[in-house]
Scaffold this motif. Structure first.
Motif, mmCIF file in Angstrom:
data_model
loop_
_atom_site.group_PDB
_atom_site.id
_atom_site.type_symbol
_atom_site.label_atom_id
_atom_site.label_comp_id
_atom_site.label_asym_id
_atom_site.label_seq_id
_atom_site.Cartn_x
_atom_site.Cartn_y
_atom_site.Cartn_z
ATOM 1 N N LEU A 20 0.799 -1.221 0.000
ATOM 2 C CA LEU A 20 0.000 0.000 0.000
ATOM 3 C C LEU A 20 0.830 1.270 0.000
ATOM 4 C CD1 LEU A 20 -3.061 -0.604 2.332
ATOM 5 C CD2 LEU A 20 -3.068 -0.045 -0.082
ATOM 6 N N VAL B 90 -6.068 -4.594 -1.741
ATOM 7 C CA VAL B 90 -7.508 -4.528 -1.504
ATOM 8 C C VAL B 90 -8.153 -5.912 -1.594
ATOM 9 C CG1 VAL B 90 -9.672 -3.692 -2.527
ATOM 10 C CG2 VAL B 90 -7.780 -2.125 -2.160
ATOM 11 N N ARG B 98 -10.146 0.101 4.068
ATOM 12 C CA ARG B 98 -10.063 -0.477 2.736
ATOM 13 C C ARG B 98 -11.019 0.234 1.766
ATOM 14 N NH1 ARG B 98 -10.874 -6.824 1.617
ATOM 15 N NH2 ARG B 98 -13.019 -6.292 2.031
ATOM 16 N N SER B 102 -10.217 2.232 -1.810
ATOM 17 C CA SER B 102 -10.790 2.012 -3.139
ATOM 18 C C SER B 102 -11.508 3.258 -3.634
ATOM 19 C CB SER B 102 -11.696 0.778 -3.169
ATOM 20 O OG SER B 102 -12.499 0.713 -2.037
#
Lengths: 285, 271
Positions: A20, B90, B98, B102
């Motif tokens: 991430l 994800v 999360r 998105s």
């Protein structure tokens, strides 16, 4: 390599962080950061004499937008255009998507999807340009309606038509995707249980259709609201929010004022997104 | 739902009219590129290929094409890396925020392009400008990559959802190292999705004008910007038309390839 791999394998949180960090850094720094700077600069002003940006908090820009008639008119006109484009797209897209998903054979369905997708990849500019020729004085639309000057020409009407044309596939695709997920057996079951076509439509199709239409409308609405190219190509003298922003960045070189106006479509879109979120539209994107 | 024959026919007619509406303007551009008359007198009575020759010889258009290809390749490369990373995060992990992630990915295309454009423009002026980095090819690539990420993300995410993790679990159970599992199982599974996503991202970047207008430095002219600059010059009209016709013909390629590579779900994910 292997040692690092196994170490990461045993520590999923670390793997997640690794996955991430780069994308989020990019989006937060390059994008959210930029949006934040934009928001802040909306409160700055430009010195009328020197043309330099004054980095001091001021509500002057927003005062101008709220008090001057012309900006209110431009805002309402832009929202009106976006709403009209969305409505036209819904009316045209629903029968097409329904045909594709529920009437066409599997083979022709495949080709129809391609036929809808292909123009999406043709250049935006090329499509607007095609309509510029169509709507030109003495062009094909004029000829069809009986001679030069008989057609609508460039203006608000042409802008709405061209924007609807440009964003139509964005409306067809989510509706098609939604309807395709709806199993035929449900429709048959409804008919077997004695429901007429209208009742089946209301009870089975509509709950699928509504979020899909909202999902499509996010695109048609947002894309229309921010457009300033089409309106320059076929809009004649029509002014929309996008033009005003563009003019203030280019000729007037007043970035703070442009930023202040640009907050209008953002605000409208945020309100719109929150409003349609309840319908489940965001899961359909 | 059993539709009456009349309903079926009206739906069929609506579909046909819709397709006519979609394709007539594009066909018009194609035909006009052979129209001998400079002002596109309609119907065309003199068909010629001289505009195609003139367009081919046009230095500006060729330079712009090259610039567009460079920007597209740069943006696609960044989008492939970042989009794949997010889609794995994800799809394979459950974590706090999360949904926010998105949403954040979708934001650059959900907000009007002009907003993304001037946001990047003002940030560049007030942050990067102070650092001495002016606008140029780099800022165009940054701008394009920002909205191309979502294309790759959508494609890879769809693929990951469809394939599940059973093959990877099996690979791990059989003693493969995580690297081996990625190299021999995961990567081959997502390879075509990456190709399709990259292709679509490239096509999107290639066609983009709004964000480009605001992020391009003075010397950077992509093909859409070149078209726009020449659109209002009557002299250039036939050449612009040929370039437009070429772009229409080229647009078939990404859709066709994406369909081949990843099945129907790929092409739809421009949204």
């Amino acid at each position: 390599m292997t040692a690092l791999g196994s170490y990461l394998h045993r520590h999923p949180r670390l793997r997640l962080a690794g996955l991430l960090s780069a994308p989020l850094l990019w989006l937060v720094v390059a994008y959210l950061g930029a949006l934040a700077v934009l928001l802040v600069s909306a409160f700055w002003t430009v010195n009328g004499f020197t043309g330099e940006t004054v980095r001091e908090f001021s509500l002057a820009n927003f005062r101008t937008i709220l008090t001057e008639e012309v900006y209110r008119a431009v805002t309402l006109r832009s929202i009106g255009v976006a709403a009209a484009v969305t409505a036209i797209c819904v009316v045209v897209a629903v029968p097409m998507a329904f045909f594709m998903a529920k009437v066409a054979s599997a083979r022709s369905r495949h080709w129809l999807v391609i036929a809808i997708l292909t123009p999406l990849w043709a250049s935006y500019l090329v499509k607007a340009y095609a309509w510029r020729i169509l709507f030109a004085n003495g062009g094909p639309v004029d000829t069809l309606l009986g001679g030069p000057g008989r057609g609508p020409g460039y203006g608000l009407f042409a802008t709405v038509v061209v924007l609807s044309y440009l964003w139509l596939p964005y409306m067809i695709l989510p509706i098609y995707a939604g309807l395709e997920r709806l199993p035929d057996s449900l429709l048959e079951a409804s008919a077997d249980l004695g429901a007429r076509a209208g009742r089946t439509f209301r009870a089975i199709v509509l709950p699928i259709l509504v979020p899909a239409v909202f999902a499509g409308s996010i695109f048609t609405f947002s894309l229309s609201l921010g457009d300033y190219i089409t309106v320059q190509i076929v809009g004649g003298k029509t002014q929309l929010l996008g033009n005003v922003v563009y003019a203030n960045i280019g000729a007037a070189n007043n970035l703070p004022f442009a930023a202040a106006i640009a907050t209008i479509p953002v605000l409208v879109m945020v309100i719109y997104l929150v409003a349609v979120r309840r319908s489940g539209a965001l899961e359909q994107l | 739902m059993t539709l009456s024959p009349a309903a079926r026919w009206s739906l069929r007619i609506a579909m046909g009219l819709g397709l006519v509406f979609i394709y007539v303007p594009l066909l018009l551009v194609l035909v006009n590129s052979f129209n001998g008359d400079r002002t596109f007198a309609w119907p065309p009575d003199d068909l010629t290929t001289r505009w195609w020759a003139a367009a081919w010889a046009n230095e500006g258009a060729r330079q712009a094409l090259l610039t567009s290809v460079k920007a597209g390749l740069g943006a696609t490369a960044i989008a492939l890396v970042l989009g794949t990373m997010v889609s794995f995060a994800v799809q394979r992990f459950a974590f706090f925020g999360r949904d926010t992630v998105s949403l954040l990915i979708i934001l650059p295309i959900a907000l009007p392009g002009i907003v993304t454009g001037i946001a990047l423009d003002s940030a560049w002026r007030s942050v990067m400008g102070d650092l001495g980095i002016g606008k140029g090819m780099f800022s165009v690539i940054v701008g394009h990559a920002t909205f191309c990420v979502v294309i790759v993300y959508n494609n890879v995410l769809a693929r990951l959802r469809r394939t599940g993790t059973s093959l990877e679990d099996a690979s791990a159970d059989l003693g493969a190292s995580p690297w081996q599992t990625f190299r021999f199982i995961t990567f081959p599974m997502i390879r075509t999705a990456l190709l399709a996503g990259g292709l679509l991202a490239f096509a999107l970047s290639f066609d983009e004008i709004i964000v480009t207008t605001f992020t391009a430095g003075p010397g950077v002219t992509t093909l859409p910007i070149w078209i726009f600059n020449n659109l209002f010059r009557p002299n250039q009209a036939p050449i612009v038309n040929v370039v437009a016709a070429v772009l229409i013909v080229l647009s078939v390629i990404p859709v066709w390839l994406a369909q081949r590579l990843a099945g129907p779900e790929a092409g739809a994910s421009r949204t």
